[in-house]
Design an enzyme around this catalytic site. Structure first.
Site, PDB file in Angstrom:
ATOM      1  N   TRP A  63      -2.803  -1.096  -3.224  1.00  0.00           N
ATOM      2  CA  TRP A  63      -3.944  -0.943  -2.312  1.00  0.00           C
ATOM      3  C   TRP A  63      -4.583   0.436  -2.448  1.00  0.00           C
ATOM      4  CZ3 TRP A  63      -3.779   1.560   2.946  1.00  0.00           C
ATOM      5  CH2 TRP A  63      -2.720   2.474   3.050  1.00  0.00           C
ATOM      6  N   ASP A  64      -3.878   1.349  -3.110  1.00  0.00           N
ATOM      7  CA  ASP A  64      -4.421   2.688  -3.382  1.00  0.00           C
ATOM      8  C   ASP A  64      -5.852   2.575  -3.921  1.00  0.00           C
ATOM      9  OD1 ASP A  64      -1.579   2.559  -3.536  1.00  0.00           O
ATOM     10  OD2 ASP A  64      -1.468   4.495  -4.528  1.00  0.00           O
ATOM     11  N   GLU A 120       5.484   2.702   5.093  1.00  0.00           N
ATOM     12  CA  GLU A 120       6.623   2.002   4.480  1.00  0.00           C
ATOM     13  C   GLU A 120       7.956   2.385   5.105  1.00  0.00           C
ATOM     14  OE1 GLU A 120       6.372   2.293   0.238  1.00  0.00           O
ATOM     15  OE2 GLU A 120       4.790   0.778   0.190  1.00  0.00           O
ATOM     16  N   LYS A 172       6.230   7.320   7.432  1.00  0.00           N
ATOM     17  CA  LYS A 172       6.117   7.873   6.076  1.00  0.00           C
ATOM     18  C   LYS A 172       4.691   8.349   5.805  1.00  0.00           C
ATOM     19  CE  LYS A 172       6.736   6.421   1.241  1.00  0.00           C
ATOM     20  NZ  LYS A 172       6.792   5.260   0.341  1.00  0.00           N
ATOM     21  N   GLN A 173       3.718   7.562   6.254  1.00  0.00           N
ATOM     22  CA  GLN A 173       2.322   7.851   5.907  1.00  0.00           C
ATOM     23  C   GLN A 173       1.404   7.278   6.968  1.00  0.00           C
ATOM     24  OE1 GLN A 173       3.424   4.712   2.837  1.00  0.00           O
ATOM     25  NE2 GLN A 173       1.234   5.009   2.482  1.00  0.00           N
TER      26      GLN A 173
HETATM   27  C1  BGC Z   1       3.257   4.354  -0.754  1.00  0.00           C
HETATM   28  C2  BGC Z   1       2.326   3.168  -0.882  1.00  0.00           C
HETATM   29  C3  BGC Z   1       1.541   3.302  -2.174  1.00  0.00           C
HETATM   30  C4  BGC Z   1       2.491   3.450  -3.357  1.00  0.00           C
HETATM   31  C5  BGC Z   1       1.748   3.694  -4.659  1.00  0.00           C
HETATM   32  C6  BGC Z   1       4.153   4.426  -1.971  1.00  0.00           C
HETATM   33  O1  BGC Z   1       4.969   5.543  -1.894  1.00  0.00           O
HETATM   34  O2  BGC Z   1       4.060   4.257   0.399  1.00  0.00           O
HETATM   35  O3  BGC Z   1       1.441   3.128   0.198  1.00  0.00           O
HETATM   36  O4  BGC Z   1       0.740   2.190  -2.346  1.00  0.00           O
HETATM   37  O5  BGC Z   1       3.336   4.547  -3.125  1.00  0.00           O
HETATM   38  O6  BGC Z   1       1.032   4.887  -4.600  1.00  0.00           O
END
Ligand code: BGC
Length: 789
Positions: free
Chosen positions: A361-362, A488, A592-593
């Protein structure tokens, strides 16, 4: 890394003034060249020393089994991994019997320079061999943004102290040996010798190798040709074998005499084209570039980038490091997406094998907002790639017993490749993220045919997914249970606010589009009843709220979970995912984010100002930023709720993610989302740009150190330049051919920009804010703000 004295801060380039072995792997990533089709990591021409060699072709992968100790229904059985294709960068040099190898002899000087306007990586070295022969080597390489199949290098050698016999071996190397695999789950699975030889030839200065991947059955052709200039005595010999093609050039050079080798490399790949067709394809690309010639190839490259910078540059006064970083970011985003042409844009672009070369999804949520406003065609192509994989997404939904389509969490070819379903398949929000990217692109460009032919089908398929994934409860609320949101460190939660709000937007946008294109909607089997059911689900979408704390829980029940014990967590235990079981992370309040905070950015209309401020402060104290996808969102929302200096600190983190190797994995490739995040933090953060019902709004404000911010975006075929100073903002429209005005919103007030006259509006005084929110101990961003004395 730039903190390393070997790197200088300059506005239009990244320069390394001496070769630092301890950051070799990182420099291979930051100096990488790509055009969205071909990616070349910046390994030294002579091949060694190297850290992680890599040449990639977008879309070329190998299959590998995904083994499970205990498998379950619907778990993907096969993964896809980007492979290191035939290396066309190698130019070995022998100086009077001794290989040019910087680990031997004496390296007097070594400089590399990535030029954001020229689109080249150049290198200049002066070296004395162990036997005392001093030479100068100068190389320039380019991966062409105009001729998609082509990369090229110019390699000059000159002896400095006495005559030298030099032999240059220019090579194509397939199945190159790679260093041992890292145990970091964010790195890639290394596949040994993934290419099986099919054909090769060498004639004059031209060599070609054709291979096929063993399991995925992709045919990969690589060819090289050379233009050699030097003394009359030069001898040239080309040879080829299954995994090696070589053109050797031998010359006796007097001091002051130069041998120049221009190497053209062409790549092609296909799942269907025949061996002769692939061979011809790369030969033709070589013929074309030989006709162009080296100087014209460089001139073309510069023209392409001049046009890009003209419509996309961002100027930052007051912080030279951020100025450099945002241009570095834009340059790499162009390299990742410009010529991807219906192939994915991976999380690492084509700069390294991290995350197996997968797209996440990035792309839609971070990279495409930048490309939509700077290279809109590239954004459309990335969405066309998603559209091309729709059939697979529909199949996957059927397998899961769902309606519509479910797009993969991570993939190269379109199939789900995540073997860990709680943070893979369950992250259904990717479907709404794709829908959001479609609407953003259409709003920004007014591209009706795209909306009708591509957008409608993507939105309808994803709306159908939400309708079947969610359900109405006894009170009539539409719930989406058991899914994973962006954060995550939580999984399989009910009613993740981000997911529900993005799904709501997806359902409404699908119904709106179907109404605008009734004939096409009918052809997709959409009737009035289905549209009404989408609107109904959207209107009754459940959004949980914690009345006790007066904040939104990230998902239902989240704010009741036990707090993570931040006080006892040491700095070495971050990222937490490498030191604690997911089980433990999932049951506690630790983020985490950005998740709820991202919902506030993308669905700002669903929150009041007071809720935004309270939510922001709440999530600040539990967000650890173990993902590079977080700082930019935190910058954007910090700016919106009034903490400009905190926004500036987060901008610094997003912008310097790779240049300072903040996540310690730049070696595996650059973080495209964070690179995009530096633009987002400036434009959506300090510029306050948002999109509401098709209209752009701005709420610019600058932190103390930044005295001026100017950016340009493409909007409906025009260019809008926004220039912010401490007291006012100027809006200037250019490229306007028909005199149309552009309505915008400036700090909440409607305004109209006319093509004939810049609009200059004052900045209202900043809102009063309370104490700046705090982060978990040790997790505050590095300070960029002026420090109090
Ligand atoms: C993140 C995800 C991201 C992926 C690829 C993971 O560490 O939690 O949101 O899509 O990295 O960048």
């Amino acid at each position: 890394m730039i903190e390393n004295p070997a790197f200088s801060v300059e506005p239009w380039c990244l320069r390394e003034t001496e070769l630092s072995m301890d950051v070799l792997a990182q420099t291979e990533s930051v100096f990488a060249l790509a055009n969205g089709h071909i990616g070349w990591r910046a390994t030294l021409e002579e091949g060694e020393p190297h850290a992680l060699p890599g040449c990639y072709l977008n879309g070329v992968y190998e299959l590998r089994p995904l083994p499970y100790a205990e498998a379950g229904y619907g778990w993907p059985e096969s993964g896809q991994t980007v492979i290191n294709v035939t290396n066309g960068k190698v130019i070995r040099l022998l100086v009077d019997d001794e290989p040019f190898d910087v680990r031997y002899g004496q390296l007097h000087s070594h400089q590399r320079l990535l030029d954001f306007r020229a689109g080249t990586l150049s290198r200049r070295a002066q070296w004395t061999s162990p036997a005392g022969q001093t030479i100068q080597v100068h190389s320039v390489r380019v991966v062409s943004l105009n001729q998609r199949a082509v990369a090229a290098m110019c390699y000059d050698i000159e002896p400095l102290n006495r005559s030298a016999r030099v032999v240059v071996q220019s090579e194509l190397v397939a199945n190159e040996q790679l260093p041992a695999q890292s145990v970091d789950p964010r790195a890639a699975a290394a596949l040994e010798a993934p290419l099986s030889a099919e054909a090769h030839y060498a004639v004059d200065t031209r060599v070609q190798l054709v291979h096929r991947t063993r399991r995925s059955g992709l045919r990969v052709a690589a060819a090289m040709d050379h233009v050699i200039s030097g003394p009359a005595s030069v001898m040239v010999l080309s040879e080829s074998g299954t995994d090696l093609g070589r053109t050797s050039v031998s010359a006796l050079l007097e001091p002051g005499q130069r041998l120049r080798i221009i190497k053209y490399v062409a790549y092609g790949w296909s799942a269907v084209r025949s061996l002769p067709a692939m061979g011809d394809q790369v030969d033709a690309a070589l013929t074309a570039v030989r006709q162009t010639g080296w100087e014209a190839l460089l001139a073309e490259q510069r023209r392409y980038l001049d046009a890009f910078w003209d419509r996309a540059d961002v100027e930052v006064d007051g912080d030279t490091e951020i100025q450099q970083a945002v241009r570095f970011a834009l340059f790499h985003l162009v390299q990742a997406g410009a010529r991807a042409e219906r192939q994915p844009i991976a999380a690492k672009g084509l700069t390294g094998p991290g995350y197996d070369g997968h797209a996440f999804w990035d792309t839609e949520t971070f990279v495409l907002p930048v490309l939509t406003y700077t290279v809109p065609d590239a954004a459309a192509d990335a969405l066309r790639w998603r559209h091309a994989t729709l059939r697979l997404a529909v199949q996957r939904a059927r397998q899961l017993g769902l309606g519509g389509a479910t797009f993969p969490w991570r993939t190269i070819h379109g199939e789900e490749c995540s073997g860990y379903w709680p943070a893979g398949t369950a992250a259904f929000h990717i479907n709404a993220d794709i829908a959001d990217a479609v609407v953003r692109y259409v709003d920004a460009t007014g591209d009706d045919s795209f909306e009708r032919d591509i957008g409608l089908e993507l939105l309808a398929a994803t709306a159908r997914l939400w309708r079947s994934l969610g359900h109405h409860d006894d009170h009539g609320s539409f719930r989406i249970d058991g899914v994973t949101g962006p954060d995550e460190y939580s999984a399989l939660a009910d009613n993740n606010v981000y997911t529900n709000l993005m799904a709501q937007q997806n359902l409404r946008a699908a119904a709106d589009l179907a109404e605008r294109h009734p004939t096409h909607a009918r052809a997709l089997g959409i009737d009035a009843e289905e549209m009404a059911s989408w609107r109904d689900a959207a209107d009754t979408m459940f959004v949980p709220y914690d009345d006790d704390l007066d904040v939104h829980p990230q998902a239902e029940g989240f704010t009741k979970h036990q707090m993570w014990d931040f006080a006892s967590t040491t700095a070495q235990q971050y990222p937490l995912l490498l030191h604690f079981p997911y089980f433990e992370l999932y049951r506690k309040q630790v983020v985490k984010q950005a998740d709820l905070v991202l919902a506030m950015q993308l669905r700002g209309d669903a929150f009041t100002d007071a809720q935004k401020a309270r939510n922001f402060a709440y999530y600040e104290q539990i967000t650890v930023r173990d993902s590079s996808l977080s700082a930019c969102t935190q910058a954007i929302m910090a700016a919106e709720v009034g903490y400009l200096e905190l926004a500036y600190d987060y901008l610094g983190e997003a912008a310097l993610m790779d240049l300072h190797d903040l996540e310690h994995n730049t070696r595996d490739g650059l973080h495209m989302a964070s690179l995009a995040g530096s633009w987002l933090a400036l434009v959506a953060g300090l510029g306050g740009m948002r999109r509401r019902h098709g209209t752009l709004s701005f709420a610019p404000r600058l932190p103390e150190r930044i005295t001026r911010l100017a950016f340009t975006i493409c909007i409906k075929g025009q260019r809008l330049r926004v220039e912010v100073t401490g007291t006012q903002t100027g809006y200037i429209l250019t490229d306007n051919t028909d005199g149309t005005t552009l309505p915008i919103i400036h700090h909440g007030q409607p305004a109209t920009i006319s093509p004939t006259k810049p609009l200059v509006l004052p900045l209202p005084p900043p809102p009063a804010v309370g104490h700046e929110p705090t982060q978990p101990p040790g997790r505050d961003p590095a300070r960029r703000r002026p420090q109090a004395t």
